[in-house]
Design an enzyme around this catalytic site. Sequence first.
Site, mmCIF file in Angstrom:
data_model
loop_
_atom_site.group_PDB
_atom_site.id
_atom_site.type_symbol
_atom_site.label_atom_id
_atom_site.label_comp_id
_atom_site.label_asym_id
_atom_site.label_seq_id
_atom_site.Cartn_x
_atom_site.Cartn_y
_atom_site.Cartn_z
ATOM 1 N N HIS A 48 20.114 6.699 -3.993
ATOM 2 C CA HIS A 48 19.184 7.798 -4.289
ATOM 3 C C HIS A 48 17.902 7.282 -4.950
ATOM 4 O O HIS A 48 17.252 8.012 -5.695
ATOM 5 C CB HIS A 48 19.827 8.858 -5.197
ATOM 6 C CG HIS A 48 21.186 9.279 -4.765
ATOM 7 N ND1 HIS A 48 21.416 10.339 -3.905
ATOM 8 C CD2 HIS A 48 22.411 8.760 -5.026
ATOM 9 C CE1 HIS A 48 22.713 10.467 -3.683
ATOM 10 N NE2 HIS A 48 23.342 9.511 -4.349
ATOM 11 N N SER A 52 -9.437 -3.014 -0.588
ATOM 12 C CA SER A 52 -10.030 -1.693 -0.436
ATOM 13 C C SER A 52 -11.544 -1.850 -0.391
ATOM 14 O O SER A 52 -12.102 -2.760 -1.012
ATOM 15 C CB SER A 52 -9.621 -0.830 -1.628
ATOM 16 O OG SER A 52 -10.565 0.197 -1.820
ATOM 17 N N LYS A 111 -7.525 -3.403 -5.599
ATOM 18 C CA LYS A 111 -6.453 -3.097 -4.646
ATOM 19 C C LYS A 111 -6.025 -4.295 -3.811
ATOM 20 O O LYS A 111 -6.829 -5.090 -3.373
ATOM 21 C CB LYS A 111 -6.890 -1.966 -3.697
ATOM 22 C CG LYS A 111 -7.014 -0.615 -4.351
ATOM 23 C CD LYS A 111 -5.688 -0.050 -4.835
ATOM 24 C CE LYS A 111 -4.812 0.447 -3.727
ATOM 25 N NZ LYS A 111 -5.301 1.685 -3.111
ATOM 26 N N GLU A 156 2.940 -1.091 6.178
ATOM 27 C CA GLU A 156 2.695 0.335 6.453
ATOM 28 C C GLU A 156 2.522 0.583 7.951
ATOM 29 O O GLU A 156 3.031 1.557 8.504
ATOM 30 C CB GLU A 156 1.455 0.807 5.697
ATOM 31 C CG GLU A 156 1.670 0.882 4.191
ATOM 32 C CD GLU A 156 0.364 1.129 3.447
ATOM 33 O OE1 GLU A 156 -0.367 2.049 3.822
ATOM 34 O OE2 GLU A 156 0.076 0.383 2.500
#
Length: 461
Positions: free
Chosen positions: A155, A276, A282, A289
């Site tokens: 979980h 970024s 970043k 992804e």
Amino acid sequence: MKLWEGRFQKGLDKTTNDFNSSISFDSRMYAEDIQGSVAHATMLGACGIITEAEAEQICTGLEEILKDLNAGTLQIDPEAEDIHTFLEGELTARIGDAGKRLHTARSRNDQVALDVRLTLKKEAAGLISQLRELIGVLCNQAETYADAVMPGYTHLQRAQPITFGHHLMAYAEMFLRDIGRLQDAVKRMDQLPLGSCALAGTTYPIDRGMTARLLGFSGVTQNSLDGVADRDFCVELAAAISLAMVHLSRFSEEIILWCSWEFRFIELDDAFSTGSSIMPQKKNPDIAELVRGKSGRVFGDLMGLLTMLKGLPLAYNKDMQEDKEAIFDAVDTLRMCLTAFIPMVATMRVHPKTMRAAAAKGFINATDCADYLVGKGIPFRDAYKITGKLVAMCIASGETLETLPLAEYQALCPQFGPDVYDAISLETCVTGRTSEGGPAPQKVRQQIKRVQEVLNVENTD
Ligand code: ARG
């Protein structure tokens, strides 16, 4: 020039021709189409359906075409209806009448079924070797981090301690099963459909066994209708690829979490991260992804194939031309994902200290605390309750099980002794989990060895 010229009074409307054409996506099968035609012509010659001299002329002509296509000195005509039409036309233009005999005892229906099978057999072999490479990388990383304690989750809550090596080997098992599924799909596509002709076989005395041997198929399809109407092998391959994408996607999701500042379990190499345009701090896990995102299109390919097939009457229908874009997209997507993913995993930097620190919080050793009491003769259910109370106490007072004074333990249960601290230490918790398949470093090393052995056996097959 259209193949059906005799029956028709005029050519196909230009836009309709574009709509009807598959040349933009079946050209990639040119080598397989030529390979199939060479085998077919050889068989026709051997069976006396065309002369040996004609067969030879055809084969030489086709090999020349292949050479020119490979060298880029011959361009595929984008106006052609499909790759089969283009190659037959080119052959006839080069060698004359003999070229017109190639299509004896054959239809584009069994020809395309053959080409797709040949192409997918080759593509599946490439995917299998990439998956093997990925598993090899996982085994290496798992070996390095077989002792690195990390929190295991259920979980997404810290559950019990495991090691990073153990976690990585879970993925190795998934990818091993993916290889098995790809091999299984290949087994069923390894039947020659050629000789089914349009749908009803032929009156010519063809030798399908010979063509199968020439093309390296282990057998021939057993019903001519099924031979041209079957695309199960595309669906099976797309399904196997979809599951591999599920596994890559789950792995990507974890990588994305792990390299967040909240986790900091790993850091991706700069070569596999992006920055970024506005936020200078970043470092984004774009590759992971994208892999996660691309799984969706592959499931779409599978769904498209199933839907394309489900209402089709036997045998061939033009709907089936839609098989290629879908299955090629699935194959190409998995190949590209693996190509980016493998070096990303091979170069990721692991932070064992952060992992260990995360495991040291969150009462990850609560089960072991209960197990300690079981060792002192207390039934597990009672031990569970006592430990639950201890955890609640710790949360209230800002302690952990490691820092809670013995007096407090004993106040709840006199069976606690000073040895409890050793019993609940992370090292004890991990090294004690020696059940088969468990996270104890020695067991993880066994898992790695087993997986490497499976890979080696497969290599010698
Ligand atoms: N381009 C076609 C396909 O991909 C080849 C088979 C054409 N057969 C036919 N009867 N029109 O399916």
